[in-house]
Write a protein that holds these residues in place. Structure first.
Motif, PDB file in Angstrom:
ATOM      1  N   GLU A  83      10.181  68.589  29.415  1.00  0.00           N
ATOM      2  CA  GLU A  83      11.321  68.020  30.138  1.00  0.00           C
ATOM      3  C   GLU A  83      12.169  69.122  30.732  1.00  0.00           C
ATOM      4  O   GLU A  83      12.224  70.236  30.206  1.00  0.00           O
ATOM      5  CB  GLU A  83      12.205  67.196  29.201  1.00  0.00           C
ATOM      6  CG  GLU A  83      11.577  65.946  28.689  1.00  0.00           C
ATOM      7  CD  GLU A  83      12.537  65.121  27.840  1.00  0.00           C
ATOM      8  OE1 GLU A  83      13.658  65.595  27.527  1.00  0.00           O
ATOM      9  OE2 GLU A  83      12.165  63.999  27.478  1.00  0.00           O
ATOM     10  N   THR A 105      11.340  54.426  40.286  1.00  0.00           N
ATOM     11  CA  THR A 105      11.345  55.663  39.521  1.00  0.00           C
ATOM     12  C   THR A 105      10.629  56.751  40.317  1.00  0.00           C
ATOM     13  O   THR A 105       9.466  56.585  40.668  1.00  0.00           O
ATOM     14  CB  THR A 105      10.619  55.467  38.174  1.00  0.00           C
ATOM     15  OG1 THR A 105      11.261  54.426  37.449  1.00  0.00           O
ATOM     16  CG2 THR A 105      10.619  56.744  37.365  1.00  0.00           C
ATOM     17  N   TYR A 110       7.907  63.262  37.046  1.00  0.00           N
ATOM     18  CA  TYR A 110       8.597  61.976  37.189  1.00  0.00           C
ATOM     19  C   TYR A 110       9.927  61.990  36.450  1.00  0.00           C
ATOM     20  O   TYR A 110      10.179  62.846  35.605  1.00  0.00           O
ATOM     21  CB  TYR A 110       7.711  60.835  36.680  1.00  0.00           C
ATOM     22  CG  TYR A 110       7.344  60.927  35.211  1.00  0.00           C
ATOM     23  CD1 TYR A 110       8.033  60.195  34.249  1.00  0.00           C
ATOM     24  CD2 TYR A 110       6.295  61.736  34.783  1.00  0.00           C
ATOM     25  CE1 TYR A 110       7.694  60.268  32.910  1.00  0.00           C
ATOM     26  CE2 TYR A 110       5.946  61.807  33.452  1.00  0.00           C
ATOM     27  CZ  TYR A 110       6.647  61.072  32.515  1.00  0.00           C
ATOM     28  OH  TYR A 110       6.307  61.164  31.183  1.00  0.00           O
ATOM     29  N   ASP A 123      12.614  60.200  33.883  1.00  0.00           N
ATOM     30  CA  ASP A 123      12.635  59.307  32.730  1.00  0.00           C
ATOM     31  C   ASP A 123      13.924  59.555  31.961  1.00  0.00           C
ATOM     32  O   ASP A 123      14.150  60.670  31.478  1.00  0.00           O
ATOM     33  CB  ASP A 123      11.411  59.551  31.842  1.00  0.00           C
ATOM     34  CG  ASP A 123      11.289  58.553  30.716  1.00  0.00           C
ATOM     35  OD1 ASP A 123      11.701  57.380  30.898  1.00  0.00           O
ATOM     36  OD2 ASP A 123      10.762  58.930  29.655  1.00  0.00           O
ATOM     37  N   SER A 124      14.759  58.547  31.891  1.00  0.00           N
ATOM     38  CA  SER A 124      16.024  58.619  31.142  1.00  0.00           C
ATOM     39  C   SER A 124      16.881  59.812  31.557  1.00  0.00           C
ATOM     40  O   SER A 124      17.417  60.530  30.718  1.00  0.00           O
ATOM     41  CB  SER A 124      15.756  58.666  29.636  1.00  0.00           C
ATOM     42  OG  SER A 124      15.011  57.541  29.233  1.00  0.00           O
ATOM     43  N   LYS A 150      10.334  64.893  33.841  1.00  0.00           N
ATOM     44  CA  LYS A 150       9.224  65.235  32.947  1.00  0.00           C
ATOM     45  C   LYS A 150       8.081  65.776  33.790  1.00  0.00           C
ATOM     46  O   LYS A 150       7.837  65.313  34.904  1.00  0.00           O
ATOM     47  CB  LYS A 150       8.770  64.021  32.146  1.00  0.00           C
ATOM     48  CG  LYS A 150       9.821  63.582  31.133  1.00  0.00           C
ATOM     49  CD  LYS A 150       9.271  62.605  30.145  1.00  0.00           C
ATOM     50  CE  LYS A 150      10.342  62.295  29.100  1.00  0.00           C
ATOM     51  NZ  LYS A 150       9.837  61.421  28.060  1.00  0.00           N
TER      52      LYS A 150
END
Length: 132
Positions: free
Chosen positions: A8, A50, A84, A86-87, A91
């Motif tokens: 991340e 996303t 991509y 994510d939250s 990542k």
């Protein structure tokens, strides 16, 4: 054995992809295709928002070497790296070449897969290393 390698970063996707392209080139890989999955799904009428990119990467020397050993490994080529959101984090990850090569059931290819995996992980880690 883990199937994937994922890290991340707080950097945005475009910045990561740009850094990743440079890092991959330094490790002898080129990006054959930068696929904007989000854009393609939206183009097809899907409500997918996303940010998600798939990079297909290749080192011609290694591809030639491994295909001469076992053409079935072509099913796994080129290598894929995904980037991509994510939250709130970006990542970056890939299926591990060592995990994929096990599917070919050819132990003679393990050394090549380990070398490629090590170099791809190095590229990914270098691409996100500006996180300090």
């Amino acid at each position: 054995m883990e199937f994937d390698f994922t890290v991340e970063t707080s950097r945005d996707i475009d910045e990561v992809v740009s850094s990743l392209e440079e890092a991959l080139q330094q490790d002898g890989f080129g990006v054959l295709w930068d696929f904007d999955l989000t854009g393609k799904l939206q183009e097809k009428g899907m409500d997918f928002n996303t940010p998600f990119r798939i990079l297909e990467v290749c080192n011609p020397k290694e591809a030639d070497r491994i295909l001469k050993e076992n053409k079935m490994v072509g099913y796994f080529l080129p290598c894929k790296i995904v980037v991509y959101e994510d939250s709130g984090q970006t990542k970056v990850g890939m299926p591990k070449p060592t995990a994929l090569i096990n599917l070919a059931d050819d132990q003679s290819l393990n050394e090549i897969a380990m070398d490629v995996e090590k170099r791809l992980i190095h590229s990914i880690e270098r691409a996100i290393s500006l996180d300090t």
